[in-house]
Design a protein around this motif. Structure first.
Motif, PDB file in Angstrom:
ATOM      1  N   UNK A   1      18.203  51.972  20.976  1.00  0.00           N
ATOM      2  CA  UNK A   1      17.337  51.132  19.907  1.00  0.00           C
ATOM      3  C   UNK A   1      18.003  49.715  20.046  1.00  0.00           C
ATOM      4  N   UNK A   2      19.214  49.330  19.929  1.00  0.00           N
ATOM      5  CA  UNK A   2      19.725  48.202  19.602  1.00  0.00           C
ATOM      6  C   UNK A   2      19.920  47.499  21.076  1.00  0.00           C
ATOM      7  N   UNK A   3      19.509  45.972  21.342  1.00  0.00           N
ATOM      8  CA  UNK A   3      19.606  45.198  22.287  1.00  0.00           C
ATOM      9  C   UNK A   3      20.077  44.082  21.927  1.00  0.00           C
TER      10      UNK A   3
ATOM     11  N   UNK B   1      17.403  45.335  16.276  1.00  0.00           N
ATOM     12  CA  UNK B   1      17.866  46.797  16.034  1.00  0.00           C
ATOM     13  C   UNK B   1      16.864  47.810  16.687  1.00  0.00           C
ATOM     14  N   UNK B   2      15.572  47.322  16.731  1.00  0.00           N
ATOM     15  CA  UNK B   2      14.398  48.202  16.974  1.00  0.00           C
ATOM     16  C   UNK B   2      13.262  47.427  17.328  1.00  0.00           C
ATOM     17  N   UNK B   3      12.196  47.907  17.786  1.00  0.00           N
ATOM     18  CA  UNK B   3      10.850  47.343  17.910  1.00  0.00           C
ATOM     19  C   UNK B   3      10.438  46.653  16.934  1.00  0.00           C
ATOM     20  N   UNK B   4      10.276  45.232  17.228  1.00  0.00           N
ATOM     21  CA  UNK B   4       9.795  44.207  16.232  1.00  0.00           C
ATOM     22  C   UNK B   4      10.779  43.895  15.088  1.00  0.00           C
ATOM     23  N   UNK B   5      12.196  44.366  15.271  1.00  0.00           N
ATOM     24  CA  UNK B   5      13.116  44.116  14.341  1.00  0.00           C
ATOM     25  C   UNK B   5      14.200  43.129  15.227  1.00  0.00           C
ATOM     26  N   UNK B   6      14.189  41.781  14.979  1.00  0.00           N
ATOM     27  CA  UNK B   6      15.383  40.953  15.601  1.00  0.00           C
ATOM     28  C   UNK B   6      15.937  39.820  14.675  1.00  0.00           C
ATOM     29  N   UNK B   7      17.110  39.602  14.976  1.00  0.00           N
ATOM     30  CA  UNK B   7      18.014  38.605  13.977  1.00  0.00           C
ATOM     31  C   UNK B   7      18.545  37.741  14.990  1.00  0.00           C
ATOM     32  N   UNK B   8      19.086  36.815  14.125  1.00  0.00           N
ATOM     33  CA  UNK B   8      20.094  35.508  14.916  1.00  0.00           C
ATOM     34  C   UNK B   8      21.387  36.075  15.178  1.00  0.00           C
TER      35      UNK B   8
ATOM     36  N   UNK C   1      22.807  49.308  23.455  1.00  0.00           N
ATOM     37  CA  UNK C   1      23.478  50.479  22.882  1.00  0.00           C
ATOM     38  C   UNK C   1      22.743  51.396  22.221  1.00  0.00           C
ATOM     39  N   UNK C   2      23.076  52.570  22.015  1.00  0.00           N
ATOM     40  CA  UNK C   2      22.319  53.737  21.596  1.00  0.00           C
ATOM     41  C   UNK C   2      21.533  53.454  20.277  1.00  0.00           C
ATOM     42  N   UNK C   3      22.293  52.970  19.186  1.00  0.00           N
ATOM     43  CA  UNK C   3      21.773  52.588  17.898  1.00  0.00           C
ATOM     44  C   UNK C   3      22.645  51.999  16.952  1.00  0.00           C
TER      45      UNK C   3
END
Lengths: 116, 110
Positions: free
Chosen positions: A30-32, A50-57, A94-96
């Motif tokens: 999930x997490x990249x 943290x998942x598809x379409x969820x990004x943060x600085x 990592x996994x999640x």
């Protein structure tokens, strides 16, 4: 084989020429995240997802963009590269994101970018 | 704020024991990780501590004191292949982010 791949591994470019560094993982994580590594400064986080379409600085997002349209891919985009973005870049997954116990990160092989 | 300190460089002899220290001051804490990184390669996971005390994995051990904001990595029976940088990283309270120290470059001499 479980792995994180990055392309290209090496890139020399000029100031202002847009570029994309790709990152892909085959572990259904999930997490990249993206890091840059500079001498004496260690690894610094640029962006994370943290998942598809969820990004943060992260800590050093200026001059970078990311997208997460698919779970396996997390490209790093430099719209107008500058010489201070010369660095070694690592993608990690990592996994999640909630981080159970020993949920560590797996790193890609790195991309060495030089901006002239 | 986030601050993690490690010695920049260390040198040790093959077969010896070396201790690499890490001190941290972070706004949250949900585990401390040690990674090994050979020159030009990706970091690889070595050990993890979330509770106080010593965790042993073969020739490598890691210790954590949360009240002191302190950890160390202990490498025993050093081998030439242990020459690498060792990175200390703290995971934040929400488990989302890792903050890395600058790394300690260890040279193992024959």
């Amino acid at each position: 084989e479980a792995q994180v791949t990055q392309n290209p591994r090496y890139l020399i470019t000029v100031t202002g020429k847009k570029l994309t560094v790709t990152c892909s993982q085959n572990m259904n994580h999930e997490y990249m995240s993206w890091y840059r590594q500079d001498p004496g400064l260690g690894l610094r986080q640029i962006y994370y997802s943290m998942n598809v379409e969820v990004t943060d600085k992260g800590d050093v997002p200026e001059g970078y963009k990311v997208s997460r349209k698919e779970k396996r891919n997390f490209p790093l985009i430099l719209e107008s590269p500058s010489p201070n973005q010369t660095s070694l870049y690592f993608c990690a997954s990592r996994l999640e994101y909630r981080g159970y116990e020993t949920d560590t990160q797996y790193f890609g092989p790195g991309t060495r970018l030089t901006v002239l | 704020g986030q601050n993690i300190d490690q010695p920049t460089e260390m040198t040790a002899t093959e077969g010896a024991i070396v201790q690499i220290n890490c001190t941290y001051q972070t706004s949250g804490f949900n585990g401390l990780f040690w990674y090994q990184q050979h020159a030009g390669e990706a970091p690889t996971f070595l050990s993890y501590n979330v509770l106080d005390g010593l965790e042993e994995k073969g020739r490598f051990s890691s210790f954590l004191s949360r009240s002191k904001g302190y950890s160390y990595l202990l490498l025993k029976e050093l081998q030439m292949k242990d020459s690498a940088s060792y990175l200390c990283a703290v995971r934040d309270s929400y488990g989302q982010n890792f903050v890395f120290g600058p790394g300690t470059r260890l040279s193992v001499l024959p």
